[in-house]
Design an enzyme around this catalytic site. Sequence first.
Site, PDB file in Angstrom:
ATOM      1  N   ASN A 232      -6.245   4.273  -3.165  1.00 49.17           N
ATOM      2  CA  ASN A 232      -6.504   4.623  -1.853  1.00 49.17           C
ATOM      3  C   ASN A 232      -6.679   6.083  -1.819  1.00 49.17           C
ATOM      4  OD1 ASN A 232      -6.713   2.984   0.281  1.00 49.17           O
ATOM      5  ND2 ASN A 232      -4.545   3.444   1.130  1.00 49.17           N
TER       6      ASN A 232
ATOM      7  N   CYS B  68      -0.278   3.985  -4.630  1.00 46.76           N
ATOM      8  CA  CYS B  68      -0.669   3.421  -5.933  1.00 46.76           C
ATOM      9  C   CYS B  68      -0.753   4.433  -7.025  1.00 46.76           C
ATOM     10  CB  CYS B  68      -2.145   2.738  -6.028  1.00 46.76           C
ATOM     11  SG  CYS B  68      -2.332   1.561  -4.868  1.00 46.76           S
TER      12      CYS B  68
HETATM   13  C1  LIG Z   1      -5.157  -1.189  -0.533  1.00 44.03           C
HETATM   14  C2  LIG Z   1      -5.449  -0.984  -2.311  1.00 44.03           C
HETATM   15  C3  LIG Z   1      -4.944   0.547  -2.610  1.00 44.03           C
HETATM   16  C4  LIG Z   1      -3.107   0.702  -2.366  1.00 44.03           C
HETATM   17  C5  LIG Z   1      -2.933   2.165  -2.416  1.00 44.03           C
HETATM   18  O1  LIG Z   1      -3.348   2.814  -2.983  1.00 44.03           O
HETATM   19  N1  LIG Z   1      -2.153   2.155  -1.401  1.00 44.03           N
HETATM   20  C6  LIG Z   1      -1.654   3.534  -0.865  1.00 44.03           C
HETATM   21  C7  LIG Z   1      -1.548   3.682   0.548  1.00 44.03           C
HETATM   22  S1  LIG Z   1      -1.448   5.327   0.679  1.00 44.03           S
HETATM   23  O2  LIG Z   1      -2.658   6.125   0.447  1.00 44.03           O
HETATM   24  O3  LIG Z   1      -0.190   5.753  -0.009  1.00 44.03           O
HETATM   25  O4  LIG Z   1      -1.237   5.612   2.042  1.00 44.03           O
HETATM   26  C8  LIG Z   1      -6.914  -0.975  -2.453  1.00 44.03           C
HETATM   27  C9  LIG Z   1      -7.018  -0.961  -3.743  1.00 44.03           C
HETATM   28  C10 LIG Z   1      -8.469  -1.472  -4.344  1.00 44.03           C
HETATM   29  C11 LIG Z   1      -8.862  -1.979  -3.038  1.00 44.03           C
HETATM   30  C12 LIG Z   1      -9.694  -3.154  -2.924  1.00 44.03           C
HETATM   31  C13 LIG Z   1     -11.016  -3.102  -3.816  1.00 44.03           C
HETATM   32  C14 LIG Z   1     -11.934  -3.915  -3.536  1.00 44.03           C
HETATM   33  C15 LIG Z   1     -12.481  -4.245  -2.101  1.00 44.03           C
HETATM   34  C16 LIG Z   1     -13.449  -2.958  -1.532  1.00 44.03           C
HETATM   35  C17 LIG Z   1     -13.827  -3.330  -0.080  1.00 44.03           C
HETATM   36  O5  LIG Z   1     -14.564  -2.137   0.480  1.00 44.03           O
HETATM   37  C18 LIG Z   1     -12.488  -3.877   0.675  1.00 44.03           C
HETATM   38  C19 LIG Z   1     -11.783  -4.650   0.307  1.00 44.03           C
HETATM   39  C20 LIG Z   1     -11.272  -4.707  -1.239  1.00 44.03           C
HETATM   40  C21 LIG Z   1     -10.799  -5.988  -1.705  1.00 44.03           C
HETATM   41  C22 LIG Z   1     -10.262  -3.594  -1.406  1.00 44.03           C
HETATM   42  C23 LIG Z   1      -8.986  -3.717  -0.455  1.00 44.03           C
HETATM   43  C24 LIG Z   1      -7.846  -2.526  -0.758  1.00 44.03           C
HETATM   44  O6  LIG Z   1      -8.422  -1.516  -0.072  1.00 44.03           O
HETATM   45  C25 LIG Z   1      -7.623  -2.204  -2.201  1.00 44.03           C
HETATM   46  C26 LIG Z   1      -6.836  -3.425  -2.517  1.00 44.03           C
END
Ligand SMILES: C[C@H](CCC(=O)NCCS(=O)(=O)O)[C@H]1CC[C@H]2[C@@H]3CC[C@@H]4C[C@H](O)CC[C@]4(C)[C@H]3C[C@H](O)[C@]12C
Length: 325
Positions: A79, A2
């Site tokens: 993340n 992200c």
């Molecule tokens: C996956 C996303 C980050 C994307 C990212 O950065 N991808 C890089 C990958 S990499 O780093 O390059 O490998 C993150 C960002 C915000 C998050 C939500 C926050 C609220 C809630 C918190 C709860 O505890 C768990 C469920 C919950 C819905 C979360 C799901 C998921 O975790 C979300 C969408």
Amino acid sequence: MCTSVIYQAGDSYFGRNLDLEVSLGQQVVITPRDMVLNFRELPTLEHHYAIIGMAIVRDNYPLYFDGINEKGVGIAGLNFDGPAHYFPVQEGKKNIASFELVPYILAQASSVAEAKELLTNANIANINFSEKMHAAPLHWIVADKTGASITVESTTAGLNVYDNPVGVLTNNPQFPDQLVNLSNYQSVSPADPQNTLAPDTTLPVYSRGFGSRFLPGGMDSESRFVKAAFAKMHAPVGNNEVENITNYFHILQSVEQQKGLDEVGPNTYEYTIYSDGSNLSKGIFYYRTYDNNQINAVDMHKENLASTTLITYPINDQQKIEYQN
Ligand SMILES: C[C@H](CCC(=O)NCCS(=O)(=O)O)[C@H]1CC[C@H]2[C@@H]3CC[C@@H]4C[C@H](O)CC[C@]4(C)[C@H]3C[C@H](O)[C@]12C
């Protein structure tokens, strides 16, 4: 992966790219001022600032990925898998579950300075939202309409709140290391380079854009951090809201992940599921998605913000092509 950016253009714009391999069913969610916000370890907030952002709603609770409030504060969770560490509930501290941090800040802070205040003596507690929904490893960027921003990281070393001088956040490594890496690219420029290598020799500048030749372009988070910082720092200021939000989405698109380029498993690719950007002064939330390049907008002030229940808008995910003949 992200990327989140704040861009100043008269008004300030804040948002992010959400990069993942699956869509989680997010919506645009408005939390009005009088919707009761419960916290696991902190007092309930009966009245608070109104919030708009991207979230999934579970048990009538808005799990925000990112959002802004009516005072012009924005926050995004990204993340931070590996370095992120949350602690058990600690007596004498403000214990905030990781999924509560977005509403905790947006409900109460009218500036980054106030957000910092809310984070003093805080502990990001390792509380799961539910049996099925475990705490995600995140770090956060908080920004406000003055352009100020901070990065919030909870690691085994404890809670770190860093001033963010570039107004950009991606993923790993830890924020201070991102800044060290950024310093490697300080000669990257929109202008042609000076020939300091061999000043007495004529070295042709054989292409436009030569000053950005060493800009990284990978999908990895260090590359995106540098590229987004360059794009944001040199983005022009538009003459009106449409030009500004257009510029804002161009900044985010500079680090957009196209499908097929970031393999995270056999035949599975992470891609930019959505991009959003809000005008922090006007409370207008804009977004586009991978499948719909059209910019969509939800204006929080067109809703009754003095109400008590969540207001949701489904994501407009259908591509609209304007056929000209
Ligand atoms: C996956 C996303 C980050 C994307 C990212 O950065 N991808 C890089 C990958 S990499 O780093 O390059 O490998 C993150 C960002 C915000 C998050 C939500 C926050 C609220 C809630 C918190 C709860 O505890 C768990 C469920 C919950 C819905 C979360 C799901 C998921 O975790 C979300 C969408």
